[in-house]
Design an enzyme around this catalytic site. Structure first.
Site: not given
Ligand code: NAP
Ligand code: G4F
Length: 391
Positions: A176, A178, A200
């Protein structure tokens, strides 16, 4: 003498995994070269088998559609729950013959279950999409998130490594954007350092590095897709774009008055999920496994999305949006913007849907959904009997 078999031949359909143990395949386009105890004996036009974890999610459903359209036999990992989680797949279950789409119970928390399943199915390609995928939730459930999103990847890699001892297999990991966090680089690509800012993101960084390590240590064909935010009418309703388009439809139909949101200033590189699953598939068709950033290269704020979404139904967002600090995060990522040059050059992948087209697609779908809900709410209800003492 070489022989050639087709997938529909009874001899091929009857093969059990155990009988296949003695055979080995090498891919040559759609055909497989068939080896028996190391000797080339012919070609088999068997459908390729894919295992998709997270098949009930947004990406899983689009990927299953894509793979089925390419002739794959698709196996999906589904978490057992008391209510069905297959709403995003129901159209495929109706359209597809049972031999083409098979669902299996399993959980990324259960390592031995995953290994047994992988060895049993013997997939050619594994797409590991399952995750606790909500960033805000990961602050409330950090240990669970790390178990599934970090150790879960390791469990899948181990299962894949066991299978790779017997036959070739390719592995995709859903990494990801992120992971980049608040990057110092304006555009993030495959060599941008990671600066994770949520449980996460930390878990995803672990999964990323394990995937690279399995590639380097064991020669596994394993790729990370570093995907930037991608959305669709199938997006979970607690992610910001879908939360907004659901609210827009309901507000327009008089079913809801306001929508409560957190930080409107954060900027994301938002693309369409249907375009992004094609990039996943392309990664596993390469000669050499590599990691790829997948992004549109543009960035917009939550406020920009609000403007477009409310404008589509003729409303002004400022009249309906209220701030709620519950939706803020302890640490936020201010801006994400990806550079997918490598994917364009190596995979021939480009995004086909603009930010504006994405917002319109999502609002139109949710406006229709709200109209249907309104109609259903106004229809007479059948099937429940009023209790005698229910005043
Ligand atoms: P999603 O809609 O939230 O789907 C997640 C899937 O994982 C669901 O099928 C869910 O099953 C399953 N799952 C969750 N916990 C599990 C467990 N313990 N065992 C087995 N399955 C489990 O997510 P998505 O948007 O499709 O994203 C797919 C993947 O890409 C995720 O790994 C996500 O982190 C990653 N990713 C997403 C984006 C994005 O913008 N969408 C960007 C980058 C990376 P249930 O249906 O039972 O909940
Ligand atoms: O839609 P979001 O929850 O997505 P986020 O956090 O960017 O994560 C998504 O994309 C990642 C890829 O970069 C994936 F890996 C991950 O699995 C997931 O799919 O939030 C987007 C932005 C954030 O800055 C958030 O603070 O919207 C802001 N926001 C403002 N109000 C809100 C809200 N987010 C949510 N979910 N709900 C709000 O009310």
């Amino acid at each position: 003498m070489l022989f050639s078999l087709r997938a529909e031949d009874p001899a091929v359909r009857k093969w059990t995994p155990r009988r296949r143990d003695r055979f080995d395949f090498k891919h040559e386009n759609q055909n497989r070269l068939l080896f028996f105890r190391g000797q080339k004996v012919g070609t088999v036009d068997l459908p390729r088998r894919a295992l998709v974890t997270g098949i009930t999610g947004q990406d899983g459903s689009y990927l299953a559609e894509l793979l089925l359209s390419k002739g794959y036999q698709v196996h999906g990992l589904v978490r057992r729950s008391s209510l069905s989680s297959q709403s995003r797949l129901s159209h495929l279950c109706h359209q597809t013959r049972e031999e083409r789409l098979k669902l299996h119970y399993g959980d990324l928390a259960d390592g031995s279950g995953l290994t047994n399943l992988v060895l049993d199915i013997e997939p050619d390609e594994i797409y590991n999409l399952a995750a606790q995928s909500h960033v805000r939730t990961s602050f409330d459930k950090p240990v669970y998130t790390v178990d599934i999103d970090a150790l879960g990847v390791l469990r899948m890699l181990e299962a894949t490594r066991q299978l790779s001892k017997h036959r070739p297999v390719r592995f995709y990991q859903a990494s990801s954007s992120e992971m980049f966090g608040n990057s110092k680089e304006a555009l993030q690509n495959e060599s941008t350092p990671f600066r994770p800012r949520s449980p996460y993101a930390c878990a995803k960084v672990y999964g990323f590095h394990q995937t690279v390590n399995y590639r380097e240590a064991y020669g596994l064909f394993a790729c990370n897709g570093i995907l930037f935010n991608h959305e669709s009418p199938r997006r979970g309703e607690t992610f910001v774009t879908r939360k907004i388009t659901r609210a827009v439809g309901k507000i327009r139909e008089g079913l809801q008055k306001t929508v409560l949101l957190g930080n409107l200033d954060s900027r994301r590189d938002w693309g369409f999920a249907g375009d992004y699953v094609d990039a996943m598939w392309r990664m596993l068709q390469q000669e050499i496994p590599e990691d790829f950033v997948v992004a549109t290269g543009t960035t917009h704020s939550v406020r920009d999305f609000l403007e477009l979404a409310f404008h589509r139904v003729g409303l002004n967002w400022q009249d309906y949006v209220e701030h709620d600090p519950r939706f803020l995060r302890p640490t936020e990522i201010d801006v994400l913007q990806g550079d997918a040059t490598h994917a364009r050059q190596k995979l021939g992948w480009t995004p086909g849907t603009s930010f504006e087209q994405l917002a319109v697609m999502m609002v139109d779908a949710d406006w229709k959904l709200a109209r249907d809900e309104k109609f259903l709410a106004s229809a007479p209800r059948f099937g429940t009997q009023k209790m005698e003492n229910d005043f």
